[in-house]
Write a protein that holds these residues in place. Sequence first.
Motif, PDB file in Angstrom:
ATOM      1  N   TYR A   1       0.800  -1.226   0.000  1.00 53.68           N
ATOM      2  CA  TYR A   1       0.000   0.000   0.000  1.00 53.68           C
ATOM      3  C   TYR A   1       0.828   1.270   0.000  1.00 53.68           C
ATOM      4  N   GLY A   2       2.161   1.140  -0.002  1.00 61.84           N
ATOM      5  CA  GLY A   2       3.003   2.315  -0.131  1.00 61.84           C
ATOM      6  C   GLY A   2       3.714   2.694   1.156  1.00 61.84           C
ATOM      7  N   LYS A   3       4.682   3.581   1.000  1.00 60.20           N
ATOM      8  CA  LYS A   3       5.544   3.995   2.108  1.00 60.20           C
ATOM      9  C   LYS A   3       4.744   4.576   3.268  1.00 60.20           C
ATOM     10  N   ASP A   4       3.729   5.388   3.004  1.00 57.72           N
ATOM     11  CA  ASP A   4       2.933   5.967   4.093  1.00 57.72           C
ATOM     12  C   ASP A   4       2.279   4.886   4.938  1.00 57.72           C
ATOM     13  N   ALA A   5       1.724   3.857   4.284  1.00 52.49           N
ATOM     14  CA  ALA A   5       1.044   2.787   5.017  1.00 52.49           C
ATOM     15  C   ALA A   5       2.026   2.007   5.881  1.00 52.49           C
ATOM     16  N   GLY A   6       3.231   1.748   5.350  1.00 54.67           N
ATOM     17  CA  GLY A   6       4.240   1.063   6.142  1.00 54.67           C
ATOM     18  C   GLY A   6       4.681   1.897   7.332  1.00 54.67           C
ATOM     19  N   ASP A   7       4.876   3.185   7.105  1.00 54.18           N
ATOM     20  CA  ASP A   7       5.296   4.063   8.198  1.00 54.18           C
ATOM     21  C   ASP A   7       4.209   4.204   9.260  1.00 54.18           C
ATOM     22  N   GLU A   8       2.948   4.228   8.837  1.00 52.96           N
ATOM     23  CA  GLU A   8       1.854   4.289   9.813  1.00 52.96           C
ATOM     24  C   GLU A   8       1.840   3.017  10.661  1.00 52.96           C
ATOM     25  N   GLU A   9       1.988   1.871  10.017  1.00 54.73           N
ATOM     26  CA  GLU A   9       2.011   0.610  10.754  1.00 54.73           C
ATOM     27  C   GLU A   9       3.168   0.602  11.755  1.00 54.73           C
ATOM     28  N   ASN A  10       4.332   1.055  11.319  1.00 59.70           N
ATOM     29  CA  ASN A  10       5.484   1.091  12.203  1.00 59.70           C
ATOM     30  C   ASN A  10       5.239   2.038  13.378  1.00 59.70           C
ATOM     31  N   ASN A  11       4.665   3.193  13.109  1.00 52.37           N
ATOM     32  CA  ASN A  11       4.417   4.161  14.171  1.00 52.37           C
ATOM     33  C   ASN A  11       3.360   3.669  15.149  1.00 52.37           C
ATOM     34  N   ASN A  12       2.369   2.940  14.656  1.00 57.73           N
ATOM     35  CA  ASN A  12       1.361   2.380  15.565  1.00 57.73           C
ATOM     36  C   ASN A  12       2.022   1.496  16.628  1.00 57.73           C
ATOM     37  N   GLY A  13       2.969   0.676  16.201  1.00 57.53           N
ATOM     38  CA  GLY A  13       3.678  -0.177  17.145  1.00 57.53           C
ATOM     39  C   GLY A  13       4.502   0.635  18.130  1.00 57.53           C
ATOM     40  N   LEU A  14       5.139   1.691  17.653  1.00 58.23           N
ATOM     41  CA  LEU A  14       5.924   2.554  18.534  1.00 58.23           C
ATOM     42  C   LEU A  14       5.048   3.178  19.604  1.00 58.23           C
ATOM     43  N   VAL A  15       3.899   3.705  19.195  1.00 62.81           N
ATOM     44  CA  VAL A  15       2.994   4.363  20.134  1.00 62.81           C
ATOM     45  C   VAL A  15       2.496   3.372  21.181  1.00 62.81           C
ATOM     46  N   GLN A  16       2.178   2.159  20.748  1.00 60.73           N
ATOM     47  CA  GLN A  16       1.702   1.157  21.693  1.00 60.73           C
ATOM     48  C   GLN A  16       2.759   0.844  22.740  1.00 60.73           C
ATOM     49  N   TYR A  17       3.997   0.673  22.303  1.00 60.59           N
ATOM     50  CA  TYR A  17       5.071   0.406  23.264  1.00 60.59           C
ATOM     51  C   TYR A  17       5.272   1.591  24.203  1.00 60.59           C
ATOM     52  N   LEU A  18       5.344   2.799  23.673  1.00 60.60           N
ATOM     53  CA  LEU A  18       5.616   3.965  24.515  1.00 60.60           C
ATOM     54  C   LEU A  18       4.503   4.224  25.521  1.00 60.60           C
ATOM     55  N   ASN A  19       3.286   3.793  25.204  1.00 62.41           N
ATOM     56  CA  ASN A  19       2.158   4.019  26.103  1.00 62.41           C
ATOM     57  C   ASN A  19       1.964   2.901  27.125  1.00 62.41           C
ATOM     58  N   SER A  20       2.834   1.893  27.098  1.00 63.12           N
ATOM     59  CA  SER A  20       2.650   0.755  28.001  1.00 63.12           C
ATOM     60  C   SER A  20       3.417   0.995  29.298  1.00 63.12           C
ATOM     61  N   PRO A  21       2.763   0.790  30.438  1.00 58.59           N
ATOM     62  CA  PRO A  21       3.410   1.100  31.722  1.00 58.59           C
ATOM     63  C   PRO A  21       4.525   0.123  32.055  1.00 58.59           C
ATOM     64  N   ASP A  22       5.643   0.664  32.504  1.00 59.39           N
ATOM     65  CA  ASP A  22       6.768  -0.117  33.035  1.00 59.39           C
ATOM     66  C   ASP A  22       7.494  -0.968  32.005  1.00 59.39           C
ATOM     67  N   ASP A  23       7.056  -0.946  30.746  1.00 61.52           N
ATOM     68  CA  ASP A  23       7.748  -1.769  29.758  1.00 61.52           C
ATOM     69  C   ASP A  23       9.146  -1.232  29.449  1.00 61.52           C
ATOM     70  N   ASP A  24       9.408   0.025  29.777  1.00 60.23           N
ATOM     71  CA  ASP A  24      10.741   0.563  29.541  1.00 60.23           C
ATOM     72  C   ASP A  24      11.773  -0.007  30.517  1.00 60.23           C
ATOM     73  N   LYS A  25      11.303  -0.781  31.495  1.00 62.04           N
ATOM     74  CA  LYS A  25      12.220  -1.404  32.457  1.00 62.04           C
ATOM     75  C   LYS A  25      12.610  -2.823  32.054  1.00 62.04           C
ATOM     76  N   LYS A  26      12.076  -3.339  30.957  1.00 60.68           N
ATOM     77  CA  LYS A  26      12.296  -4.727  30.563  1.00 60.68           C
ATOM     78  C   LYS A  26      13.305  -4.819  29.421  1.00 60.68           C
ATOM     79  N   ASP A  27      14.233  -5.773  29.542  1.00 59.55           N
ATOM     80  CA  ASP A  27      15.129  -6.076  28.431  1.00 59.55           C
ATOM     81  C   ASP A  27      14.348  -6.740  27.306  1.00 59.55           C
ATOM     82  N   LEU A  28      14.835  -6.570  26.089  1.00 50.65           N
ATOM     83  CA  LEU A  28      14.202  -7.236  24.959  1.00 50.65           C
ATOM     84  C   LEU A  28      14.414  -8.748  25.056  1.00 50.65           C
ATOM     85  N   VAL A  29      15.647  -9.181  25.263  1.00 55.57           N
ATOM     86  CA  VAL A  29      15.934 -10.581  25.569  1.00 55.57           C
ATOM     87  C   VAL A  29      15.942 -10.688  27.090  1.00 55.57           C
ATOM     88  N   ARG A  30      15.031 -11.502  27.624  1.00 56.31           N
ATOM     89  CA  ARG A  30      14.740 -11.474  29.060  1.00 56.31           C
ATOM     90  C   ARG A  30      15.008 -12.829  29.689  1.00 56.31           C
TER      91      ARG A  30
END
Length: 815
Positions: A377-406
């Motif tokens: 669907y084009g670069k805009d659609a890919g960037d929107e999908e990517n940003n949706n994931g970013l927003v979800q992570y940034l809005n999640s409580p305490d997830d910034d305290k977790k390692d990716l490999v845990r």
Amino acid sequence: MYSMKKTFLFVLFVTGFIAANAQTANDDNAWEKIYRGSAPKVNDIVHTKLDVKFDYDKAYMYGKEWITLKPHFYPTDSLTLDAKGMDIKEVSIINGATKSALKYSYDSLQLRINLGKTYKGGENYTVYINYTSKPNERTTHGSAAITDDRGLYFINPKGLDKKSPIEIWTQGETEANSVWMCTIDKPDQKTTEEIYMTVPDKYVTLSNGLLISQKKNTDGTRTDYWKMDLPHAPYLFFMGVGDYAIIKDSYKGKAVDYYVEKNYAPYARGIFGHTPEMIGFYEKILGVPYQWPKYDQIVGRDYVSGAMENTSATLHQESAYQNARELTDGNSWETVICHELFHQWFGDLVTCESWSNITVNESMADYSQTLWMEHKYGKDAGDEENNNGLVQYLNSPDDDKKDLVRFYYKDKEDVFDLVSYQKGGRILNMLRNYVGDDAFFKSLNTYLNANKFKNGEAHQLRLAFEEVTGQDMNWFWNQWYFGSGHPVLNIDYKYNDAAGKVQVIITQTQDGDKIFKLPFAIDVYNGATKVRTNVWMKNKVDTFTFNYTQHPDLINVDADKILLCEKTDNKTFSNYVHQYKNAPLYLDRKEALDYFNKEGLQALSLGLTDNYAPLRQSTITQLAESKFANDPDVIKNIETLANSEKDKKTLAAAISFLVKNGDPKYLPLYNKYVNDSSYSVAGAALSGIVALEPDQAYPLAKKYSADAKGALADVVVKVLVDKGSEADYDFVADRYENAPLGRAKIQMTVSYCQFLEKVSDVNKVKKGIDDIIKFRGQIPAEYHQYTDPSMKGALDKLAQAKGSEIADYIKSLWK
């Protein structure tokens, strides 16, 4: 597994209604000292052969199993198998055509077998087990990602619910397939497979691999023989049984079939039809052909997660079902479909060696959504999908305290979160930008080829990138894979026109003393012309100086918009106007529009003519809540959109804007669109008619309830709850029962209880209460403290209105 993102079963709990406060109770911290590495290998599974029959009345499965193993390296005379909640009837060793009983002990979770002799490393042996699986009789637990670990599910097995089909399906991840087969239920095992499934002849079956044969039996049953000749992990084994239509499709001669309930057969291609194209796209970018003998997809009722990438046989929850009118608004399940497909490479072909490393499965599948949307669907659609994931992570409580490999977690289910998925996907997006597309996909190719039909972990992924790029990548992996958190950036600009210099001052303001090392691009604009400089941020405060002969119109930090960060970018209004008009990316324009909205600036209306429909849609929604909602120029522009917009969701937003305006002159417009093929458009139009002609609200709601889903059903239900009677019970109850799990359903519970006050039939009221209690049971227990107040309050009001019988009934169910 697709258990995160916007359709993740409880993502709305995690990131919305509950997320502001929710933390799992942690009375026991002993787990913080328990290292969760890969499971030790004493024995390796070589081959698993199953012969199973289902008892629908008891919800039992009668199993016979021949499991071939070999000591991994050291000699052993014992075998421990995971086998949860079974009746074990026989355990024997197979010697040619004979079998000899073995001594064993069983504690309802593990079957410990004395093999009777010592086997050398690599020496095959076969154990036979006769058992009964009783999934409904064992104590289960769930998580936000996977709400139940029963393993084997009998859906409406006796056919008592006339609105529900009779189905059987399995769910293995994380370690629940050992409810219905004896195995070493760890992701670092790989085994080939045969399954003989005996079912009523009227049903179809699905499993991994190919259907080799079918044999009709004299008792009205049929035995289907499925075989998978390629090794895969035990948690990826699958069985599905039901009265399905099979819609045939293919890719390069391999079957790509869709198993759906028969009333959805006309829409199966609309839902799943991009799958062959997806396979071709992923083969092309990865350079690794699809390895499995076929790729089927099936939809299961009452599924306990979003979807599951069983090898060659993906299972989807019923939210995948959409009719033609729903598909008019776009396929809401498309990113789930591509996510599960990508797992056939990352997760199935190469499997995480431990749950601690789940991100090598899940971040890849999460990022595949961005890749597909960008491609299709084009670069805009890919960037929107990517940003949706970013927003979800940034809005999640305490997830910034977790390692990716845990390597430390309380429960293996805990790693299925917004870090392993969404954060991991955004890390891959940064990595792709840093090394470039060619090196990124070549590195994935290297990782897959080096580890196919085996297991992988984050270090092996790093080594693949190092082999391809020739660079040491430890700095990136240590920072993002084996560390936690993310940068919080403040960006300031100091211009000195006399000296022709500008300083870009970037400060990392995140808590703690961790400083992120960040490579990114800065673009300096004069008019439409830009000059790019690639920079590295390595300190808490870094200053980048640029010379100029003409005062820049815009300095665009992180010009590719790839940084996983929070930021405050102190640009001016004129900078943002220039950014919207000249910077090329979706996030360039979205950032500018969000700034205009936050500052209450009419420049927000620039988004009404954006080339990308979702930005037009969000602009309309923001304007409707702004002080410009009654501005004549804004209204005129939205009137134009309401008469010309091709994108259905954007058209619905335009109509909804005009509804809030309240002008009766739009009634002909609403009448024009109330029969639109899109539920979103029809719902917006119906809300306009109802607002202008309240006397017509109830008869119109009744009229359109015959075919109402989505936004149209929301309007119909709202009217029926307000103005309806007991005669409307079936529609309202069905709408509540089938509403998707999430915050909206919690809120709907309140209005549903208000409606039940109008119902005099005690059995109907109790059925409504049953549905509410059932919904509560689908919410992980650790979240009840946040969801219970509103739900229990609504039930208490219903009890007060209905009297002691209903009050007692609620009390008996509310535990």
